[in-house]
Design a protein around this motif. Structure first.
Motif, PDB file in Angstrom:
ATOM      1  N   ASP A 152       0.814  -1.229   0.000  1.00 23.97           N
ATOM      2  CA  ASP A 152       0.000   0.000   0.000  1.00 23.97           C
ATOM      3  C   ASP A 152       0.846   1.277   0.000  1.00 23.97           C
ATOM      4  O   ASP A 152       0.324   2.365   0.300  1.00 23.97           O
ATOM      5  N   ALA A 153       2.115   1.164  -0.333  1.00 19.75           N
ATOM      6  CA  ALA A 153       2.960   2.357  -0.483  1.00 19.75           C
ATOM      7  C   ALA A 153       2.655   3.024  -1.824  1.00 19.75           C
ATOM      8  O   ALA A 153       2.210   2.386  -2.772  1.00 19.75           O
ATOM      9  N   THR A 154       2.923   4.336  -1.888  1.00 22.32           N
ATOM     10  CA  THR A 154       2.665   5.112  -3.109  1.00 22.32           C
ATOM     11  C   THR A 154       3.910   5.897  -3.483  1.00 22.32           C
ATOM     12  O   THR A 154       4.479   6.611  -2.652  1.00 22.32           O
ATOM     13  N   LEU A 155       4.346   5.751  -4.744  1.00 19.25           N
ATOM     14  CA  LEU A 155       5.461   6.527  -5.286  1.00 19.25           C
ATOM     15  C   LEU A 155       4.947   7.316  -6.480  1.00 19.25           C
ATOM     16  O   LEU A 155       4.461   6.737  -7.458  1.00 19.25           O
ATOM     17  N   LEU A 156       5.038   8.663  -6.401  1.00 19.50           N
ATOM     18  CA  LEU A 156       4.555   9.543  -7.459  1.00 19.50           C
ATOM     19  C   LEU A 156       5.696  10.442  -7.907  1.00 19.50           C
ATOM     20  O   LEU A 156       6.363  11.067  -7.071  1.00 19.50           O
ATOM     21  N   THR A 157       5.924  10.530  -9.205  1.00 18.71           N
ATOM     22  CA  THR A 157       6.987  11.398  -9.684  1.00 18.71           C
ATOM     23  C   THR A 157       6.600  12.067 -10.988  1.00 18.71           C
ATOM     24  O   THR A 157       5.880  11.500 -11.811  1.00 18.71           O
ATOM     25  N   GLY A 158       7.116  13.307 -11.165  1.00 18.38           N
ATOM     26  CA  GLY A 158       6.902  14.048 -12.403  1.00 18.38           C
ATOM     27  C   GLY A 158       5.672  14.932 -12.378  1.00 18.38           C
ATOM     28  O   GLY A 158       4.727  14.704 -11.629  1.00 18.38           O
ATOM     29  N   ILE A 159       5.721  15.952 -13.221  1.00 21.51           N
ATOM     30  CA  ILE A 159       4.593  16.861 -13.381  1.00 21.51           C
ATOM     31  C   ILE A 159       4.293  16.973 -14.865  1.00 21.51           C
ATOM     32  O   ILE A 159       5.164  17.322 -15.665  1.00 21.51           O
ATOM     33  N   ALA A 160       3.092  16.682 -15.243  1.00 20.06           N
ATOM     34  CA  ALA A 160       2.730  16.698 -16.665  1.00 20.06           C
ATOM     35  C   ALA A 160       2.772  18.116 -17.219  1.00 20.06           C
ATOM     36  O   ALA A 160       2.374  19.075 -16.553  1.00 20.06           O
ATOM     37  N   GLY A 161       3.282  18.250 -18.461  1.00 24.59           N
ATOM     38  CA  GLY A 161       3.181  19.508 -19.183  1.00 24.59           C
ATOM     39  C   GLY A 161       4.273  20.513 -18.914  1.00 24.59           C
ATOM     40  O   GLY A 161       4.309  21.557 -19.543  1.00 24.59           O
ATOM     41  N   LEU A 184       2.861   2.715  -8.095  1.00 24.90           N
ATOM     42  CA  LEU A 184       4.016   3.455  -8.594  1.00 24.90           C
ATOM     43  C   LEU A 184       3.595   4.147  -9.884  1.00 24.90           C
ATOM     44  O   LEU A 184       3.171   3.489 -10.842  1.00 24.90           O
ATOM     45  N   ASP A 185       3.723   5.478  -9.886  1.00 17.34           N
ATOM     46  CA  ASP A 185       3.172   6.273 -10.996  1.00 17.34           C
ATOM     47  C   ASP A 185       4.191   7.332 -11.400  1.00 17.34           C
ATOM     48  O   ASP A 185       4.658   8.114 -10.568  1.00 17.34           O
ATOM     49  N   THR A 186       4.547   7.361 -12.697  1.00 20.46           N
ATOM     50  CA  THR A 186       5.532   8.322 -13.170  1.00 20.46           C
ATOM     51  C   THR A 186       5.197   8.795 -14.574  1.00 20.46           C
ATOM     52  O   THR A 186       4.622   8.054 -15.377  1.00 20.46           O
ATOM     53  N   PHE A 187       5.573  10.053 -14.857  1.00 19.32           N
ATOM     54  CA  PHE A 187       5.464  10.567 -16.225  1.00 19.32           C
ATOM     55  C   PHE A 187       6.704  10.202 -17.047  1.00 19.32           C
ATOM     56  O   PHE A 187       6.765  10.500 -18.234  1.00 19.32           O
ATOM     57  N   GLY A 188       7.679   9.545 -16.422  1.00 23.86           N
ATOM     58  CA  GLY A 188       8.883   9.118 -17.127  1.00 23.86           C
ATOM     59  C   GLY A 188       8.930   7.605 -17.248  1.00 23.86           C
ATOM     60  O   GLY A 188       7.939   6.941 -17.521  1.00 23.86           O
ATOM     61  N   ALA A 242      -1.111  -4.669  -7.064  1.00 20.80           N
ATOM     62  CA  ALA A 242      -0.198  -3.527  -7.226  1.00 20.80           C
ATOM     63  C   ALA A 242      -0.408  -2.917  -8.609  1.00 20.80           C
ATOM     64  O   ALA A 242      -0.721  -3.611  -9.579  1.00 20.80           O
ATOM     65  N   THR A 243      -0.226  -1.584  -8.709  1.00 24.16           N
ATOM     66  CA  THR A 243      -0.414  -0.878  -9.970  1.00 24.16           C
ATOM     67  C   THR A 243       0.861  -0.139 -10.340  1.00 24.16           C
ATOM     68  O   THR A 243       1.381   0.661  -9.562  1.00 24.16           O
ATOM     69  N   LEU A 244       1.356  -0.422 -11.545  1.00 25.99           N
ATOM     70  CA  LEU A 244       2.538   0.244 -12.079  1.00 25.99           C
ATOM     71  C   LEU A 244       2.118   1.032 -13.306  1.00 25.99           C
ATOM     72  O   LEU A 244       1.598   0.468 -14.272  1.00 25.99           O
ATOM     73  N   GLU A 245       2.342   2.357 -13.275  1.00 31.57           N
ATOM     74  CA  GLU A 245       1.932   3.206 -14.389  1.00 31.57           C
ATOM     75  C   GLU A 245       3.079   4.132 -14.780  1.00 31.57           C
ATOM     76  O   GLU A 245       3.733   4.728 -13.921  1.00 31.57           O
ATOM     77  N   ALA A 246       3.312   4.231 -16.105  1.00 32.20           N
ATOM     78  CA  ALA A 246       4.368   5.108 -16.616  1.00 32.20           C
ATOM     79  C   ALA A 246       3.931   5.687 -17.955  1.00 32.20           C
ATOM     80  O   ALA A 246       3.371   4.977 -18.794  1.00 32.20           O
ATOM     81  N   PHE A 247       4.197   6.995 -18.125  1.00 29.33           N
ATOM     82  CA  PHE A 247       3.895   7.620 -19.403  1.00 29.33           C
ATOM     83  C   PHE A 247       4.870   7.126 -20.472  1.00 29.33           C
ATOM     84  O   PHE A 247       4.519   7.030 -21.653  1.00 29.33           O
ATOM     85  N   LYS A 248       6.093   6.791 -20.045  1.00 27.87           N
ATOM     86  CA  LYS A 248       7.066   6.209 -20.972  1.00 27.87           C
ATOM     87  C   LYS A 248       7.056   4.692 -20.796  1.00 27.87           C
ATOM     88  O   LYS A 248       5.998   4.083 -20.744  1.00 27.87           O
ATOM     89  N   ASN A 249       8.235   4.052 -20.668  1.00 26.17           N
ATOM     90  CA  ASN A 249       8.303   2.592 -20.628  1.00 26.17           C
ATOM     91  C   ASN A 249       8.355   2.061 -19.206  1.00 26.17           C
ATOM     92  O   ASN A 249       8.856   2.722 -18.292  1.00 26.17           O
TER      93      ASN A 249
END
Length: 332
Positions: free
Chosen positions: A143-152, A206-210, A257-264
């Motif tokens: 249940d940990a959350t890692l957020l990185t990056g700012i869109a735009g 884990l969520d990142t724009f990179g 668990a959810t892994l999300e990335a705008f890139k790879n």
């Protein structure tokens, strides 16, 4: 850790022995506590360990009836962990890195154990035994959350969760001896047992724009050399070298668990895909014997062995959502 043990002897009947026994047991941990909240431009949780050994032993003896022996017994055991606790939240504009690295090195580039003897009746031995063991973990709790990056705004941010081991060792034992009746024995043994694991807990996000990069790697190179040179009326020279590695690596993604990335997204046991670090195991073993005498008995053998296992698992309900997602195992 570098003990130095010299010994010498001489006379009608004499014996000499030298022994070096460097050892180290280490525990290294870098943790973000359960339910902690961290907000920063960049976040790095880094557990880094480096063991270095330099056991030196030198024994020389000259006598009518003589014996000499030199031995080094090197031991290192290290447990390294970088962890984000259960329910913790990490929020960064730039990169988030969860890194655990275990390193082992020998600081002797030349011969670490040497022995020499001479006399009418003589027996000599030179021995090295090196045993290295490491457990390396990079964990993101349930249940940990890692957020990185700012869109735009061009701040993509990357996420790396990496467990790695690096080993570079060189063990050489040599013996030169002569006598009317002479027996010389040289043995070198090197063992490495390395375990790299990355775990993403149940329900973690884990969520990142990179890029999202989760992986492990081992880079290990070990050389063992046993060198014997003996002469006499009746001479026996024995040289044996054995080097082996075991590497176990795994990446596990917990249930839901959810892994999300705008890139790879990279999920690789055996490779740090974003930073281009691959697993490489190189074991080199050499045994050389030179025996000269009216009755000469040489004996030499060398073995080198490396074994690697790796696996990637995603539990039920876990998701990897990205422009490109790659999951796999790699070993060279």
């Amino acid at each position: 850790n570098g003990p130095d043990a010299p010994a010498g002897g001489g006379g009608g009947v004499a014996g000499s022995a030298a022994e070096a026994t460097p050892s180290a047991n280490s525990v290294v941990a870098a943790d973000i506590a359960d339910d902690a909240a961290v907000n920063a431009a960049r976040i790095r949780v880094n557990a880094d360990h480096d063991s270095r050994y330099a056991g030196l032993a030198d024994s020389t003896n000259a006598a009518v009836v003589g014996g000499s022996g030199a031995a080094a017994y090197n031991r290192a055991d290290a447990d390294v962990r970088a962890r984000v606790g259960n329910g913790a939240t990490l929020d960064a504009i730039g990169d988030i890195e969860i890194l655990a690295n275990n390193a082992f090195h020998s600081d002797v580039s030349d011969t670490s154990v040497s022995a020499a003897g001479g006399g009418v009746i003589n027996g000599s031995a030179a021995l090295i035994q090196t045993r290295l063991a490491g457990t390396t973990r990079a964990d993101v709790g349930s249940d940990a959350t890692l957020l990185t990056g700012i869109a735009g705004n061009g701040q993509a941010g990357e996420v790396d969760v990496i467990a790695s081991t690096i080993a570079d060792t060189n063990d050489t034992a040599s013996l030169s001896t002569g006598g009317a009746i002479d027996v010389a024995i040289v043995r070198v043994g090197g063992e490495g047992d390395f375990d790299n694991q990355v775990s993403i807990g149940d329900g973690a996000a884990l969520d990142t724009f990179g890029y999202l990069n989760i992986g492990t790697y081992t880079q290990a190179a070990s050389t063992g050399r046993a060198l014997v040179n003996t002469w006499g009326l009746a001479a026996v020279g024995s040289a044996h070298s054995d080097v082996s590695f075991d590497s176990t690596q795994g990446v596990s993604i917990g249930a839901n668990a959810t892994l999300e990335a705008f890139k790879n997204i990279y999920l690789t046991a055996g490779r740090d895909a974003r930073n281009l670090h691959d697993t490489r195991l190189t074991a080199t073993s050499q045994a050389q014997g030179y025996v000269r005498g009216l009755i000469a008995i040489p004996d030499a053998s060398a073995s080198a062995d490396s074994r690697s296992t790796s696996d990637v698992t995603m539990a039920a309900g876990s998701k990897a959502l990205a422009t490109t997602a790659k999951a796999g195992e790699q070993y060279d």
